[in-house]
Design a protein around this motif. Structure first.
Motif, PDB file in Angstrom:
ATOM      1  N   HIS A   1      13.297  17.316  13.485  1.00 45.89           N
ATOM      2  CA  HIS A   1      14.255  17.253  11.842  1.00 45.89           C
ATOM      3  C   HIS A   1      13.712  16.902  10.595  1.00 45.89           C
TER       4      HIS A   1
ATOM      5  N   HIS B   1      15.822   4.765  17.316  1.00 44.83           N
ATOM      6  CA  HIS B   1      15.621   5.214  17.598  1.00 44.83           C
ATOM      7  C   HIS B   1      13.892   6.277  16.590  1.00 44.83           C
TER       8      HIS B   1
ATOM      9  N   HIS C   1      15.616  11.054  10.183  1.00 44.34           N
ATOM     10  CA  HIS C   1      13.950  10.763  10.305  1.00 44.34           C
ATOM     11  C   HIS C   1      12.941  11.826  10.921  1.00 44.34           C
TER      12      HIS C   1
ATOM     13  N   ASP D   1      19.128  11.396  16.527  1.00 41.45           N
ATOM     14  CA  ASP D   1      19.133  10.582  17.418  1.00 41.45           C
ATOM     15  C   ASP D   1      19.042  10.070  17.950  1.00 41.45           C
TER      16      ASP D   1
ATOM     17  N   HIS E   1      10.736  12.667  13.336  1.00 41.55           N
ATOM     18  CA  HIS E   1      10.574  13.792  14.108  1.00 41.55           C
ATOM     19  C   HIS E   1      10.718  14.931  13.544  1.00 41.55           C
TER      20      HIS E   1
HETATM   21 ZN   LIG Z   1      13.885  11.623  17.436  1.00 42.23          ZN
END
Ligand SMILES: [Zn+2]
Ligand SMILES: [Zn+2]
Length: 246
Positions: free
Chosen positions: A68, A153, A63, A171, A65
């Motif tokens: 990551h 998430h 994802h 996550d 974020h």
């Molecule tokens: Zn995350």
């Protein structure tokens, strides 16, 4: 299929932030890339296991974020390896939109006060863009399994569902304290951030029903099925918008 190894890459100490290598004799894939500058840690872990960036066949970004996706662009530049991501997070990957975070409790609120989640990372366009309902088969890398969307998430979160009954879920679930890790790493908790708490509650149940036994996560872990089952039971009694049950 070859025997398969799942190797954790310590992006932060105490398992606070993890990336992973999934390795067979046919090569290996990287799951998540850590914060910006994590290419050194990825390379070191590869070397520790007798591998180099050249052996990387695929970079999976679970994802958008920063912890990551932060080194995805740099790792592609260094290795030439294609990146796979989901279309649900594309605006963040290409830098069109700034990431927003929906905090689930005090740990998320505290983390949002630090500069880390608000920092930009080098934008990139995934070479392979997964769409809703699609599954990306990993057989071509000598790995029994597939990549599928596991939303909640973030809208574009994806997971690896392996034939070995291992699931690498980013996550979708967290563990430990603060952003994850340190202690109580085998106990499942909600991630500090969830865009869609309803989806986050139903997705781990789907994976349990499908027989997955080990859950490899971005912060802390790994979690066994029983820990995730207890977590799902707790989530079922949390009403949407209620305070965190961590
Ligand atoms: Zn995350
Ligand atoms: Zn994370």
């Amino acid at each position: 299929m070859d025997s398969l190894r799942i190797i954790r890459i310590p992006i932060f100490p105490f398992d606070m932030v993890n990336a992973y290598l999934v390795v067979t004799r046919k090569g290996c894939i990287l799951v998540d890339t850590g914060l910006p500058g994590s290419e050194v840690k990825v390379t070191k872990t590869l070397e520790k296991h007798g591998l180099t960036l050249k052996e990387l066949k695929l970079v999976v970004v679970t994802h958008a974020h920063i912890d990551h996706a932060g080194s995805a662009a740099r790792l592609r530049e260094l290795s030439g390896t294609p990146i796979i991501g989901h279309e649900g997070d594309i605006q963040y990957y290409v830098g069109e939109k700034k990431m927003t975070y929906c905090s689930t409790g005090w740990a998320g609120s505290l983390f949002l006060k630090t500069p880390v989640p608000h920092e930009p990372y080098t934008a990139f366009k995934p070479d392979i863009l997964l769409s809703d309902g699609a599954a990306f088969d990993l057989d071509r890398y000598g790995i029994a399994g597939r990549i599928k969307r596991s939303p909640g998430h973030t809208a574009g979160s994806i997971s690896l569902e392996l034939g070995s009954k291992d699931a690498l879920v980013g996550d979708l679930v967290a563990s430990g304290i603060l952003i994850g890790g340190i202690i109580r790493k085998g106990r499942a908790i909600r991630s500090p951030f969830e865009d869609d708490p309803q989806a986050v509650a139903s997705e781990p149940k789907r994976l349990l029903d499908a027989g997955f036994e080990r859950f490899h996560i971005g912060h802390g872990g790994p979690l066994d099925a029983e820990a995730v089952r207890r977590h799902v039971r707790r989530l079922m009694v949390v009403k949407r918008g209620a305070p965190s049950v961590n």
